[in-house]
Design a protein around this motif. Structure first.
Motif, PDB file in Angstrom:
ATOM      1  N   GLY A  18      14.773  11.106   4.341  1.00  0.00           N
ATOM      2  CA  GLY A  18      15.940  11.901   4.016  1.00  0.00           C
ATOM      3  C   GLY A  18      17.129  11.027   3.660  1.00  0.00           C
TER       4      GLY A  18
ATOM      5  N   SER B 267      14.842  17.923   4.922  1.00  0.00           N
ATOM      6  CA  SER B 267      13.850  16.858   4.843  1.00  0.00           C
ATOM      7  C   SER B 267      12.950  16.938   6.061  1.00  0.00           C
ATOM      8  CB  SER B 267      14.528  15.485   4.777  1.00  0.00           C
ATOM      9  OG  SER B 267      13.587  14.449   4.978  1.00  0.00           O
TER      10      SER B 267
ATOM     11  N   GLU C 173      10.705  14.866   6.826  1.00  0.00           N
ATOM     12  CA  GLU C 173      10.614  13.520   7.381  1.00  0.00           C
ATOM     13  C   GLU C 173      11.782  13.240   8.319  1.00  0.00           C
ATOM     14  OE1 GLU C 173       8.210  10.031   7.412  1.00  0.00           O
ATOM     15  OE2 GLU C 173       7.960  11.852   6.248  1.00  0.00           O
TER      16      GLU C 173
ATOM     17  N   ASP D 206      11.633   8.096   2.482  1.00  0.00           N
ATOM     18  CA  ASP D 206      10.999   9.322   2.964  1.00  0.00           C
ATOM     19  C   ASP D 206      11.788  10.010   4.061  1.00  0.00           C
ATOM     20  OD1 ASP D 206       8.926   8.844   1.210  1.00  0.00           O
ATOM     21  OD2 ASP D 206       7.811   7.647   2.660  1.00  0.00           O
TER      22      ASP D 206
END
Length: 206
Positions: free
Chosen positions: A52, A113, A115, A50
């Motif tokens: 990236g 991303s 995250e 999660d």
């Protein structure tokens, strides 16, 4: 390589020190340009979980840690070997910190991303800022430049080893926060050790 005190004033040495201090920034600019050309404005490849791309996480935490160690080392070298007639510019820290800022902004943009951006804002950046701030606070107390180098290399390696414990972890994983706390504890221990071993508070900073 360098004398233990600031008695030695060499303009040539100072020029080489300032040149070496800018090398990481040049490397970061080259890396960012390569990312821009390779990614062509799209999200970076790299898989991972999660958080990236995995390699982007490594650059944002361990990579930036080594950049900060480099910057603080040359900042201390320049401070010790600056010619007396020069103002206290201490340029050595500027390119390293600049490299950290550029690398962080570029990776969080191109990775695309949320995250990774969250990990950077909540964990990576505060941990590095606080940890290296603690260590950098005590470095002027160290009398020998190789002691400074040893401390900064050690801190960068501890940061790297801590990241080994949570590589590719996201917010659903408690390990990034746990190992970041371990790193901060190590930085605090280094700061206390400098305070204790140098009799800080009784010996003025030079």
């Amino acid at each position: 390589m360098f004398p233990p005190t600031s008695d030695f004033r060499s303009p040539l040495l100072l020029r080489w020190v300032r040149f070496a201090a800018w090398l990481p920034l040049a490397l970061v600019v080259g890396l960012v340009m390569g990312i821009a050309l390779t990614g062509r404005g799209t999200a970076l490849p790299g898989g991972g979980r999660d958080g990236g791309p995995v390699w982007a996480q490594w650059l944002l935490m361990s990579g930036n840690g080594f950049l900060l160690s480099w910057a603080l080392f040359f900042q201390r070298v320049e401070a010790r070997h600056r010619i007396r007639s020069e103002p206290p510019r201490e340029v050595g820290v500027v390119p390293g910190v600049g490299g950290v800022i550029i690398l962080t902004l570029a990776l969080t943009q191109y990775a695309d991303s949320e995250e990774l951006i969250g990990l950077t804002i909540v964990i990576f950046a505060p941990t590095l800022l606080l940890g290296y701030g603690l260590v950098g606070w005590g470095l002027p107390r160290l009398k020998r430049i190789w002691h400074v180098a040893a401390v900064l290399v050690g801190v960068a390696l501890v940061n790297f080893l801590c990241q080994l414990g949570y590589a590719a972890g996201g917010f659903d994983d408690a390990r990034p926060l746990t190992f970041s706390s371990v790193f901060l504890g190590a930085c605090f221990a280094v700061r206390l050790a400098i305070w204790w071993l140098t009799d800080e508070g009784h010996v003025p900073v030079t």
